[in-house]
Design an enzyme around this catalytic site. Structure first.
Site, PDB file in Angstrom:
ATOM      1  N   LYS A 188     -51.171 -44.809 -46.331  1.00  0.00           N
ATOM      2  CA  LYS A 188     -51.798 -43.609 -46.886  1.00  0.00           C
ATOM      3  C   LYS A 188     -52.110 -43.815 -48.364  1.00  0.00           C
ATOM      4  O   LYS A 188     -53.181 -43.435 -48.841  1.00  0.00           O
ATOM      5  CB  LYS A 188     -50.923 -42.370 -46.674  1.00  0.00           C
ATOM      6  CG  LYS A 188     -51.606 -41.123 -47.249  1.00  0.00           C
ATOM      7  CD  LYS A 188     -51.253 -39.822 -46.590  1.00  0.00           C
ATOM      8  CE  LYS A 188     -52.107 -38.696 -47.172  1.00  0.00           C
ATOM      9  NZ  LYS A 188     -51.740 -37.371 -46.695  1.00  0.00           N
TER      10      LYS A 188
ATOM     11  N   HIS B 213     -57.349 -35.339 -35.032  1.00  0.00           N
ATOM     12  CA  HIS B 213     -57.239 -34.000 -35.620  1.00  0.00           C
ATOM     13  C   HIS B 213     -58.376 -33.059 -35.226  1.00  0.00           C
ATOM     14  O   HIS B 213     -58.211 -31.847 -35.337  1.00  0.00           O
ATOM     15  CB  HIS B 213     -57.129 -34.099 -37.149  1.00  0.00           C
ATOM     16  CG  HIS B 213     -55.742 -34.484 -37.610  1.00  0.00           C
ATOM     17  ND1 HIS B 213     -55.165 -35.688 -37.296  1.00  0.00           N
ATOM     18  CD2 HIS B 213     -54.820 -33.816 -38.351  1.00  0.00           C
ATOM     19  CE1 HIS B 213     -53.957 -35.745 -37.828  1.00  0.00           C
ATOM     20  NE2 HIS B 213     -53.714 -34.622 -38.476  1.00  0.00           N
TER      21      HIS B 213
ATOM     22  N   LYS C  14     -52.981 -33.359 -51.745  1.00  0.00           N
ATOM     23  CA  LYS C  14     -53.639 -32.154 -51.233  1.00  0.00           C
ATOM     24  C   LYS C  14     -52.604 -31.034 -51.224  1.00  0.00           C
ATOM     25  O   LYS C  14     -51.523 -31.183 -50.642  1.00  0.00           O
ATOM     26  CB  LYS C  14     -54.145 -32.377 -49.807  1.00  0.00           C
ATOM     27  CG  LYS C  14     -55.434 -33.165 -49.731  1.00  0.00           C
ATOM     28  CD  LYS C  14     -55.982 -33.085 -48.307  1.00  0.00           C
ATOM     29  CE  LYS C  14     -57.193 -33.962 -48.128  1.00  0.00           C
ATOM     30  NZ  LYS C  14     -57.665 -33.960 -46.730  1.00  0.00           N
TER      31      LYS C  14
ATOM     32  N   HIS D 120     -56.822 -29.927 -33.963  1.00  0.00           N
ATOM     33  CA  HIS D 120     -56.931 -28.626 -34.643  1.00  0.00           C
ATOM     34  C   HIS D 120     -57.451 -27.550 -33.703  1.00  0.00           C
ATOM     35  O   HIS D 120     -57.009 -26.400 -33.757  1.00  0.00           O
ATOM     36  CB  HIS D 120     -57.858 -28.731 -35.857  1.00  0.00           C
ATOM     37  CG  HIS D 120     -57.186 -29.329 -37.061  1.00  0.00           C
ATOM     38  ND1 HIS D 120     -57.886 -29.985 -38.048  1.00  0.00           N
ATOM     39  CD2 HIS D 120     -55.890 -29.349 -37.435  1.00  0.00           C
ATOM     40  CE1 HIS D 120     -57.029 -30.405 -38.971  1.00  0.00           C
ATOM     41  NE2 HIS D 120     -55.818 -30.032 -38.630  1.00  0.00           N
TER      42      HIS D 120
ATOM     43  N   ASN E 211     -57.803 -38.389 -40.214  1.00  0.00           N
ATOM     44  CA  ASN E 211     -57.989 -37.261 -39.294  1.00  0.00           C
ATOM     45  C   ASN E 211     -58.077 -37.703 -37.836  1.00  0.00           C
ATOM     46  O   ASN E 211     -58.440 -36.896 -36.976  1.00  0.00           O
ATOM     47  CB  ASN E 211     -59.260 -36.476 -39.655  1.00  0.00           C
ATOM     48  CG  ASN E 211     -59.139 -35.827 -41.014  1.00  0.00           C
ATOM     49  OD1 ASN E 211     -58.034 -35.526 -41.453  1.00  0.00           O
ATOM     50  ND2 ASN E 211     -60.258 -35.636 -41.693  1.00  0.00           N
TER      51      ASN E 211
ATOM     52  N   ARG F 293     -60.970 -41.656 -46.381  1.00  0.00           N
ATOM     53  CA  ARG F 293     -59.772 -40.829 -46.171  1.00  0.00           C
ATOM     54  C   ARG F 293     -59.866 -40.033 -44.869  1.00  0.00           C
ATOM     55  O   ARG F 293     -58.850 -39.666 -44.277  1.00  0.00           O
ATOM     56  CB  ARG F 293     -59.545 -39.903 -47.382  1.00  0.00           C
ATOM     57  CG  ARG F 293     -58.212 -39.159 -47.333  1.00  0.00           C
ATOM     58  CD  ARG F 293     -57.811 -38.523 -48.658  1.00  0.00           C
ATOM     59  NE  ARG F 293     -56.573 -37.770 -48.499  1.00  0.00           N
ATOM     60  CZ  ARG F 293     -55.860 -37.269 -49.490  1.00  0.00           C
ATOM     61  NH1 ARG F 293     -56.252 -37.430 -50.741  1.00  0.00           N
ATOM     62  NH2 ARG F 293     -54.741 -36.598 -49.266  1.00  0.00           N
TER      63      ARG F 293
ATOM     64  N   ARG G 190     -51.821 -23.485 -65.989  1.00  0.00           N
ATOM     65  CA  ARG G 190     -52.936 -24.428 -65.789  1.00  0.00           C
ATOM     66  C   ARG G 190     -52.476 -25.826 -65.375  1.00  0.00           C
ATOM     67  O   ARG G 190     -53.156 -26.815 -65.607  1.00  0.00           O
ATOM     68  CB  ARG G 190     -53.816 -24.529 -67.044  1.00  0.00           C
ATOM     69  CG  ARG G 190     -54.468 -23.226 -67.396  1.00  0.00           C
ATOM     70  CD  ARG G 190     -55.677 -23.404 -68.276  1.00  0.00           C
ATOM     71  NE  ARG G 190     -56.265 -22.117 -68.535  1.00  0.00           N
ATOM     72  CZ  ARG G 190     -55.845 -21.278 -69.467  1.00  0.00           C
ATOM     73  NH1 ARG G 190     -54.840 -21.620 -70.243  1.00  0.00           N
ATOM     74  NH2 ARG G 190     -56.418 -20.107 -69.620  1.00  0.00           N
TER      75      ARG G 190
ATOM     76  N   GLU H 198     -47.720 -38.528 -36.346  1.00  0.00           N
ATOM     77  CA  GLU H 198     -48.445 -39.004 -37.530  1.00  0.00           C
ATOM     78  C   GLU H 198     -48.052 -40.458 -37.851  1.00  0.00           C
ATOM     79  O   GLU H 198     -48.855 -41.222 -38.370  1.00  0.00           O
ATOM     80  CB  GLU H 198     -48.178 -38.103 -38.743  1.00  0.00           C
ATOM     81  CG  GLU H 198     -48.458 -36.611 -38.508  1.00  0.00           C
ATOM     82  CD  GLU H 198     -49.939 -36.203 -38.643  1.00  0.00           C
ATOM     83  OE1 GLU H 198     -50.795 -37.081 -38.866  1.00  0.00           O
ATOM     84  OE2 GLU H 198     -50.215 -34.994 -38.510  1.00  0.00           O
TER      85      GLU H 198
ATOM     86  N   GLU I   3     -61.513 -37.592 -50.445  1.00  0.00           N
ATOM     87  CA  GLU I   3     -62.071 -37.615 -49.085  1.00  0.00           C
ATOM     88  C   GLU I   3     -63.583 -37.513 -49.048  1.00  0.00           C
ATOM     89  O   GLU I   3     -64.156 -36.630 -48.435  1.00  0.00           O
ATOM     90  CB  GLU I   3     -61.431 -36.499 -48.227  1.00  0.00           C
ATOM     91  CG  GLU I   3     -61.651 -36.756 -46.738  1.00  0.00           C
ATOM     92  CD  GLU I   3     -60.812 -35.860 -45.816  1.00  0.00           C
ATOM     93  OE1 GLU I   3     -59.644 -35.609 -46.129  1.00  0.00           O
ATOM     94  OE2 GLU I   3     -61.363 -35.464 -44.789  1.00  0.00           O
TER      95      GLU I   3
ATOM     96  N   HIS J 104     -48.123 -28.865 -34.874  1.00  0.00           N
ATOM     97  CA  HIS J 104     -49.240 -29.664 -35.384  1.00  0.00           C
ATOM     98  C   HIS J 104     -49.209 -31.109 -34.861  1.00  0.00           C
ATOM     99  O   HIS J 104     -50.199 -31.616 -34.330  1.00  0.00           O
ATOM    100  CB  HIS J 104     -49.242 -29.643 -36.916  1.00  0.00           C
ATOM    101  CG  HIS J 104     -50.252 -30.563 -37.514  1.00  0.00           C
ATOM    102  ND1 HIS J 104     -51.603 -30.260 -37.529  1.00  0.00           N
ATOM    103  CD2 HIS J 104     -50.141 -31.785 -38.077  1.00  0.00           C
ATOM    104  CE1 HIS J 104     -52.265 -31.262 -38.087  1.00  0.00           C
ATOM    105  NE2 HIS J 104     -51.401 -32.203 -38.430  1.00  0.00           N
TER     106      HIS J 104
END
Ligand code: NAD
Ligand code: ZN
Length: 382
Positions: free
Chosen positions: A240, A261, A152, A265, A258, A254, A130, A194, A250, A279
């Site tokens: 960041k 992106h 994340k 993507h 992106n 946040r 947990r 990035e 987000e 990426h």
């Protein structure tokens, strides 16, 4: 004569998240101090190091030695390199191996690798017993400026990337810039997209600095050659960290991270997430498109958009659809991919647009038909 490599004074960036606050430490040669840092943070803890086969070949020995010299007992769990390891089967292997190594609640997981390992090991840490504490030791530029910070974690679903996961903050991030010396140039360059993103989205002065100093960031090296790489990574981590501290989950700001992106993507997915387009390369192309699209909407001048794109191209990143090896999908397929990635509400899309370099904003009302027309035009001229 070559000057001896000497560790430089590390830069510390705090991530202010209350009870879950932690530090990012950035510097050359920091892995040697990893054991002592962990011992200070969690006296008596044991560690399980999760890494991939490529990273382990280069860097596992040094990490194990650093832990051992601080008297920390460690086990290691090595998975195949690549995005394919962010799947259920590898996740199960990692969780079972952590339990098998008798890692207990007060012990630690060390994620040694790029974004794939950080996401996978972080997610395993969030689930086993947990929730176990974990330390990020990012080994790609992308991971040092982006994925290791912010909590994340996750794996891929058969239906899409990063759909299974959790927010689980690390207790420490150790970004040793010397680890990047073994990174293939193409991976470094992709990660640099990035880096440039932080300038383009919110820091025009940093973008100007990058235009002048990018070669130093790529070269790295000891303090006698300047600390451009460390400085750039620290600026990105500060940016960041500030955004994450204000919007951890987000719900708003946040999303600025992106930038590039949404287009990116779609292109990445259109290339089947293969090595035809990494990426970061997709993000570079996506940012170039976002700047051009914004200029077309009259939000900034065409020459400012061209300046953004010119820098990305100068470092060797793709900025035109024709730069993608093997070509890109047709407009229908691209629009479907965009719609899958970002929910379409009554024909409108959410995009990160720009009013200039360093001036990105979230626009929730972008007309899908306008995006389609823009892409049709780009594809016709590709
Ligand atoms: N959690 C987040 O906030 C976040 C943010 C951005 C991206 N991501 C995720 O990150 C992943 C991409 O990360 P990545 O680009 O670091 O990919 P990666 O972890 O697959 O690393 C890229 C390649 O470089 C190799 N490598 C790593 N470090 C090396 C080193 N020091 N020397 C030599 N080779 C090395 C790896 O083995 C791999 O083959 C994606 O899965 C993406 O979804 C997560
Ligand atoms: Zn990204």
């Amino acid at each position: 004569m070559t000057a001896p490599l000497r560790p430089t004074e590390p830069i510390t960036v705090p991530v202010a998240l209350g009870a879950r606050a932690y530090e990012i430490v950035i510097g050359r040669g920091l892995v040697a101090s990893l054991g002592e840092r962990i011992k200070t943070l969690r006296p008596g803890a044991r560690a399980a190091i999760v890494s991939d086969e490529t990273v382990a070949r280069f860097h596992l020995g040094a990490v194990e030695a650093a832990l051992k010299s601080a008297g920390i007992d460690s086990a290691h769990i090595i998975v195949p390199a690549g995005e394919g390891s962010k799947n259920y089967a590898t996740f199960e292997t990692v969780c079972e191996a952590i339990i098998g190594a008798r890692v207990e609640r007060n012990d630690l997981i060390v994620a040694l690798g790029g974004g794939v390992i950080g996401d996978l090991a972080g997610f395993a840490a969030s689930c086993v017993r947990r929730g176990l504490d974990f330390v990020q030791v990012p080994t790609t530029l992308l991971a040092q400026v982006d994925s290791s910070v912010g909590g994340k974690t996750g794996i891929n679903s058969r239906q899409g990337k990063n759909l299974i996961g959790a927010f689980h903050q690390p207790v420490l991030v150790v970004a040793d810039t010397a680890l990047l010396d073994t990174l293939p140039k193409r991976e470094f360059c992709a990660g640099y997209a990035e880096v440039a993103k932080y300038g383009l989205l919110g820091d025009a002065a940093f973008f100007s600095w990058l235009e002048k100093n990018w070669q130093g960031v790529f070269a790295g090296g000891d303090s006698s050659r300047g600390l451009a790489r460390e400085h750039a990574i620290a600026v990105c981590c500060r940016a960041k960290a500030a955004i994450v501290a204000r919007d951890e989950r987000e719900t708003g700001e946040r999303a600025l991270l992106n930038l590039g992106h949404t287009f990116g993507h779609a292109l990445e997915a259109g290339c089947g997430f293969s090595d035809r387009l990494l990426h970061g390369e997709a993000v570079a192309l996506g940012m170039a498109l976002a700047f051009e699209f914004s200029a077309q909407k009259g939000l900034l001048t065409a020459s400012e958009a061209a300046r953004a794109t010119a820098h990305l191209a100068a470092v060797g990143l793709p900025t035109h659809l024709k730069d993608v090896r093997g070509g890109v999908p047709a407009v229908d397929a691209l629009m479907d991919l965009i719609a899958q990635d970002k929910k379409v509400k009554r024909g409108t899309l959410t995009f990160i647009l720009v009013r200039g370099i360093g001036r990105a904003f979230i626009e929730n009302n972008v007309d899908a038909a306008e995006v389609r027309k823009f892409l049709e035009h780009k594809l016709a001229s590709a």
